[in-house]
Design a protein around this motif. Structure first.
Motif, PDB file in Angstrom:
ATOM      1  N   ILE A 157       0.911  -1.245   0.064  1.00 41.42           N
ATOM      2  CA  ILE A 157      -0.069  -0.137   0.148  1.00 41.42           C
ATOM      3  C   ILE A 157       0.883   1.315  -0.007  1.00 41.42           C
ATOM      4  CG2 ILE A 157      -0.201  -0.196   2.547  1.00 41.42           C
ATOM      5  CD1 ILE A 157      -2.787   1.112   2.218  1.00 41.42           C
ATOM      6  N   ARG A 158       0.812   2.281  -0.921  1.00 39.59           N
ATOM      7  CA  ARG A 158       1.309   3.547  -0.838  1.00 39.59           C
ATOM      8  C   ARG A 158       0.734   4.243   0.006  1.00 39.59           C
ATOM      9  NH1 ARG A 158       6.176   5.033  -3.332  1.00 39.59           N
ATOM     10  NH2 ARG A 158       6.078   7.126  -4.061  1.00 39.59           N
ATOM     11  N   LEU A 159       1.818   4.885   0.996  1.00 38.43           N
ATOM     12  CA  LEU A 159       1.437   5.844   2.074  1.00 38.43           C
ATOM     13  C   LEU A 159       2.283   7.037   1.904  1.00 38.43           C
ATOM     14  CD1 LEU A 159       1.262   3.652   5.342  1.00 38.43           C
ATOM     15  CD2 LEU A 159      -0.601   4.190   3.618  1.00 38.43           C
ATOM     16  N   GLU A 160       1.632   8.132   2.237  1.00 38.29           N
ATOM     17  CA  GLU A 160       2.451   9.641   2.014  1.00 38.29           C
ATOM     18  C   GLU A 160       2.646  10.029   3.397  1.00 38.29           C
ATOM     19  OE1 GLU A 160      -0.286  12.188   0.034  1.00 38.29           O
ATOM     20  OE2 GLU A 160      -1.180  10.610  -1.435  1.00 38.29           O
ATOM     21  N   LYS A 161       4.075  10.822   3.305  1.00 35.34           N
ATOM     22  CA  LYS A 161       4.366  11.501   4.516  1.00 35.34           C
ATOM     23  C   LYS A 161       3.468  12.399   5.299  1.00 35.34           C
ATOM     24  CE  LYS A 161       8.338  14.380   5.936  1.00 35.34           C
ATOM     25  NZ  LYS A 161       9.610  15.228   5.351  1.00 35.34           N
ATOM     26  N   GLY A 162       3.228  11.824   6.739  1.00 29.18           N
ATOM     27  CA  GLY A 162       2.717  12.890   7.641  1.00 29.18           C
ATOM     28  C   GLY A 162       1.162  12.379   7.396  1.00 29.18           C
ATOM     29  N   LYS A 163       0.690  11.704   6.672  1.00 32.31           N
ATOM     30  CA  LYS A 163      -0.588  11.342   6.401  1.00 32.31           C
ATOM     31  C   LYS A 163      -1.053   9.942   7.272  1.00 32.31           C
ATOM     32  CE  LYS A 163      -1.771  14.354   2.441  1.00 32.31           C
ATOM     33  NZ  LYS A 163      -2.272  13.920   0.841  1.00 32.31           N
ATOM     34  N   ARG A 164      -2.075  10.050   8.195  1.00 30.90           N
ATOM     35  CA  ARG A 164      -2.286   8.836   8.944  1.00 30.90           C
ATOM     36  C   ARG A 164      -2.849   7.950   8.316  1.00 30.90           C
ATOM     37  NH1 ARG A 164      -1.469   7.828  14.200  1.00 30.90           N
ATOM     38  NH2 ARG A 164      -0.879  10.117  14.710  1.00 30.90           N
ATOM     39  N   VAL A 165      -2.798   6.493   8.618  1.00 29.76           N
ATOM     40  CA  VAL A 165      -3.514   5.499   7.976  1.00 29.76           C
ATOM     41  C   VAL A 165      -4.102   4.452   9.151  1.00 29.76           C
ATOM     42  CG1 VAL A 165      -1.603   4.004   7.894  1.00 29.76           C
ATOM     43  CG2 VAL A 165      -3.565   3.405   6.193  1.00 29.76           C
ATOM     44  N   TYR A 166      -5.335   4.247   9.183  1.00 27.59           N
ATOM     45  CA  TYR A 166      -5.795   3.107  10.202  1.00 27.59           C
ATOM     46  C   TYR A 166      -6.107   1.853   9.557  1.00 27.59           C
ATOM     47  CZ  TYR A 166      -9.437   0.853  13.245  1.00 27.59           C
ATOM     48  OH  TYR A 166     -10.012   0.061  13.861  1.00 27.59           O
ATOM     49  N   LEU A 167      -5.705   0.829  10.282  1.00 30.83           N
ATOM     50  CA  LEU A 167      -5.666  -0.547   9.845  1.00 30.83           C
ATOM     51  C   LEU A 167      -6.320  -1.236  10.953  1.00 30.83           C
ATOM     52  CD1 LEU A 167      -2.000  -1.423   8.799  1.00 30.83           C
ATOM     53  CD2 LEU A 167      -4.098  -0.802   7.092  1.00 30.83           C
ATOM     54  N   GLY A 168      -7.430  -1.937  10.426  1.00 30.87           N
ATOM     55  CA  GLY A 168      -8.435  -2.946  11.466  1.00 30.87           C
ATOM     56  C   GLY A 168      -8.581  -4.136  10.988  1.00 30.87           C
ATOM     57  N   LEU A 169      -8.420  -5.162  11.847  1.00 27.20           N
ATOM     58  CA  LEU A 169      -8.547  -6.375  11.060  1.00 27.20           C
ATOM     59  C   LEU A 169      -9.565  -7.424  12.097  1.00 27.20           C
ATOM     60  CD1 LEU A 169      -7.375  -9.261   9.448  1.00 27.20           C
ATOM     61  CD2 LEU A 169      -6.014  -9.191  11.411  1.00 27.20           C
ATOM     62  N   THR A 170     -10.531  -8.053  11.313  1.00 26.56           N
ATOM     63  CA  THR A 170     -11.575  -8.971  12.088  1.00 26.56           C
ATOM     64  C   THR A 170     -11.608 -10.128  11.469  1.00 26.56           C
ATOM     65  OG1 THR A 170     -12.719  -6.863  12.553  1.00 26.56           O
ATOM     66  CG2 THR A 170     -13.932  -9.032  12.689  1.00 26.56           C
ATOM     67  N   GLY A 171     -11.498 -11.104  12.165  1.00 28.70           N
ATOM     68  CA  GLY A 171     -11.400 -12.987  11.647  1.00 28.70           C
ATOM     69  C   GLY A 171     -12.734 -13.279  12.055  1.00 28.70           C
ATOM     70  N   ALA A 172     -13.197 -14.262  10.967  1.00 27.38           N
ATOM     71  CA  ALA A 172     -14.698 -14.675  10.972  1.00 27.38           C
ATOM     72  C   ALA A 172     -14.721 -15.704  11.847  1.00 27.38           C
ATOM     73  CB  ALA A 172     -14.914 -15.218   9.640  1.00 27.38           C
ATOM     74  N   VAL A 173     -13.602 -16.491  12.364  1.00 24.02           N
ATOM     75  CA  VAL A 173     -13.953 -17.683  13.134  1.00 24.02           C
ATOM     76  C   VAL A 173     -13.360 -17.264  14.484  1.00 24.02           C
ATOM     77  CG1 VAL A 173     -12.648 -19.701  13.688  1.00 24.02           C
ATOM     78  CG2 VAL A 173     -13.327 -19.221  11.423  1.00 24.02           C
ATOM     79  N   GLN A 174     -14.086 -17.411  15.490  1.00 25.84           N
ATOM     80  CA  GLN A 174     -13.973 -16.832  16.811  1.00 25.84           C
ATOM     81  C   GLN A 174     -12.767 -16.817  17.363  1.00 25.84           C
ATOM     82  OE1 GLN A 174     -16.920 -17.496  19.515  1.00 25.84           O
ATOM     83  NE2 GLN A 174     -16.565 -16.066  21.088  1.00 25.84           N
ATOM     84  N   ASP A 175     -12.119 -18.209  17.242  1.00 27.17           N
ATOM     85  CA  ASP A 175     -10.749 -18.661  18.185  1.00 27.17           C
ATOM     86  C   ASP A 175      -9.697 -18.535  17.321  1.00 27.17           C
ATOM     87  OD1 ASP A 175     -11.521 -20.625  16.477  1.00 27.17           O
ATOM     88  OD2 ASP A 175     -11.297 -22.179  17.843  1.00 27.17           O
ATOM     89  N   ALA A 176      -9.714 -18.203  15.992  1.00 26.33           N
ATOM     90  CA  ALA A 176      -8.598 -17.900  15.337  1.00 26.33           C
ATOM     91  C   ALA A 176      -7.876 -16.680  15.950  1.00 26.33           C
ATOM     92  CB  ALA A 176      -8.932 -17.487  13.994  1.00 26.33           C
ATOM     93  N   ASP A 177      -6.508 -17.085  16.128  1.00 28.39           N
ATOM     94  CA  ASP A 177      -5.552 -15.903  16.767  1.00 28.39           C
ATOM     95  C   ASP A 177      -4.770 -15.370  15.483  1.00 28.39           C
ATOM     96  OD1 ASP A 177      -4.000 -14.628  18.236  1.00 28.39           O
ATOM     97  OD2 ASP A 177      -2.452 -16.294  19.134  1.00 28.39           O
TER      98      ASP A 177
END
Length: 550
Positions: A464-484
């Protein structure tokens, strides 16, 4: 002395100084995703190198370089490795007992009363060539090519003809055996030299050729030792890994034998051979007629995915070789071959059965993705345990048999049920050119739906291309409850995420227990960063990755 396989292989060299070995003059150079191959070649030629071949679109080139020359300081190089050779995974042994018991054991024809309407499926056999004029293979070969000189129709070992017959021998022609995949059209790639070695670059060119010729399945009954405890003995090749990833990216199911103990440091050996021990490769072990896993079949807790019959296997054999035994009635078949082929055993002959099963699924549902086909074969396998004949096998997935023994009828039946989730981003297992590119506009949001599998696909990586000084938010959600799951962001200089020395290049990481991870990051410089999703416990899950740019 019994011989079950012919396997040995190439050794990885990660440094940029060429070791003083006899074959070090011929090198594979892996290219960085941002490198221009012409610029790298020009720099190499400045060090005295000669370009042998550009393997594009695989990000690598083959060069010849005087021994001892340093490549340090040349930009755009991901890795350097001397080209070595692999050997065939198996030369079987013992006298012939019965014919094609494996066909009924794995229920290849049990699903049909009459043949359904098959879509023809190209299946590549990367091996020792094949007797293309064999009556059982006439009309079954789409194309053939040798990558080691000579003719692909000359098979002095018999190994490739044996494998080809298992997959695609003519059916209902009144003679010989029945091939396991009636819909298969063979792409025969000869990669075995007269000295019974397989140069890595020949294997890679064969993979590229097979993909270009439309292969949906590639069978490789060959390999080399994997030993994560002894790096000097481990034969991992980044070039081979890149070629396999190229095939997977193009929707190909890659099948390989997990290997046999006669080429391993100990028996039984606890690690699958390469290329079976690569992500997305369906690694196949052996099972006996009573359901046990034979001692010669390599074990592996991660890369042994499936078992298939691997002893007393009967198949086609080159007629020039069987003619040496004129008193034998079954000319053109393994029962008239050398002693070691008359009761063939080994994972080399288990793998093509799984390849044939994959071809059948593609022929019935051509729209399937490669990862869906392998998931179906694994999920429908018959568990190997005490009740099914394997006293040493634990219930569920185990190191001896993977998910269990191949069951083609069950796999076909699964086509009428909800299918496994497709993952269109594979094979995105590493940084650089192996990462899947994701574009997100400034101020925009992007959702990525994909899957991870602890045994076959532990890591997904996105560029992913990111620009200097511009914040990025990353969030991850697994479908299986016990997946680590874990989530990490790597800096642009990252080349390989599996290298522990590269951990200093991780800009952010979230490893909270469970399947929910998130963080934000403000880059200090503009560049292409790498987002890594990893599963750390046994299991499989789909997930959603949310990327929000400020």
């Amino acid at each position: 002395m019994r011989r079950r396989s012919l396997v040995a292989l190439a050794v990885l060299v990660g440094a940029l100084v060429v070791p003083e070995l006899a074959s070090a003059g011929r090198l594979a150079i892996g290219l960085d995703s941002r490198a221009q191959s012409s610029e790298v070649v020009a720099a190499l030629e400045g060090r005295g190198a000669r370009l042998v071949e550009n393997l594009a679109p695989i990000p690598a080139i083959i060069v010849e370089l005087p021994v001892g020359r340093s490549l340090a300081g040349i930009r755009g190089i991901r890795y350097v490795e001397p080209l070595r050779s692999r050997r065939l995974a198996l030369v079987p042994n013992d006298p012939f007992v019965s014919r094609q018991w494996y066909l009924t054991r794995s229920r290849f024809y049990e699903s049909w009363l009459t043949y359904p309407a098959f879509e023809q499926v190209p299946v590549a056999v990367i091996d020792s060539g094949a007797d293309l004029k064999h009556p059982e293979l006439v009309g079954r070969v789409l194309d053939a090519k040798s990558f080691v000189g000579g003719s692909p129709s000359v098979d002095p070992l018999g190994h490739g003809t044996f494998v080809s017959g298992l997959i695609a021998a003519s059916v209902d022609n009144g003679v010989g055996i029945a091939g396991l995949a009636p819909s298969a059209e063979l792409l025969v790639a000869k990669v075995v030299t007269p000295s019974r070695t397989i140069p890595i670059d020949a294997e890679v060119r064969a993979i590229r050729w097979a993909v270009d010729r439309g292969a949906r399945v590639i069978n490789m009954s060959l390999g080399g030792v994997r030993d994560p405890l002894e790096p000097d003995r481990d034969t991992f090749s980044r070039l081979e890994a890149d070629a396999v990833a190229f095939a997977v990216e193009n929707g190909v199911v890659v099948v390989a034998a997990v290997g046999n103990d006669d080429q391993a440091p100990a028996s039984p050996w606890s690690f699958a051979s390469y290329p079976a021990a690569l992500p997305h490769v369906l690694g196949v072990s052996a099972v006996t007629q009573i359901g046990n896993v034979p001692r010669f079949s390599n074990r592996d807790k991660i890369y042994n995915d499936l078992a298939a019959p691997g002893e007393q296997i009967f198949s086609t054999f080159p007629r020039p070789l069987t003619s040496r035994f004129p008193a034998c009635a079954d000319q053109g078949f393994s029962s008239c071959g050398p002693d070691e082929y008359r009761q063939a055993q080994g994972t080399s002959f288990s793998a093509p059965q799984a390849s044939a099963a994959a071809a059948i699924l593609f022929s019935l549902r051509p729209e399937l993705g490669a990862e869906q086909v392998t998931a179906i074969l694994e999920s429908t396998a018959i568990d190997a345990n005490v009740e099914t004949g394997c006293a040493a096998c634990a219930v569920g997935r185990d190191a001896l048999s993977g998910w269990g023994s191949l069951d083609v009828a069950a796999a076909i039946a699964a086509l009428s049920k909800p299918l496994p989730v497709a993952d269109r981003y594979e094979a995105n297992d590493d940084a650089g050119s192996r990462a899947a590119s994701i574009s997100v506009k400034s101020g925009g949001t992007r959702h990525v739906q994909a899957t991870v599998d602890f045994w076959d696909d532990q890591d997904d990586v996105y560029a992913i291309r990111l620009e200097k000084g511009k914040r990025v938010y990353l969030g991850l959600t697994g479908a299986v409850q016990d997946a680590d799951l874990s989530l990490a962001l790597w800096l642009p200089k990252t080349r390989f995420i599996e290298d522990v020395r590269a951990y200093r290049l991780r800009a952010r990481v979230s490893t909270k227990p469970g399947g929910r991870e998130y963080f934000s990051y403000r880059p200090a410089a503009t560049g292409t960063f790498f987002v890594q999703v990893r599963i750390s416990n046994p299991g499989t899950t789909s997930y959603r990755l949310r990327i929000v740019k400020g």
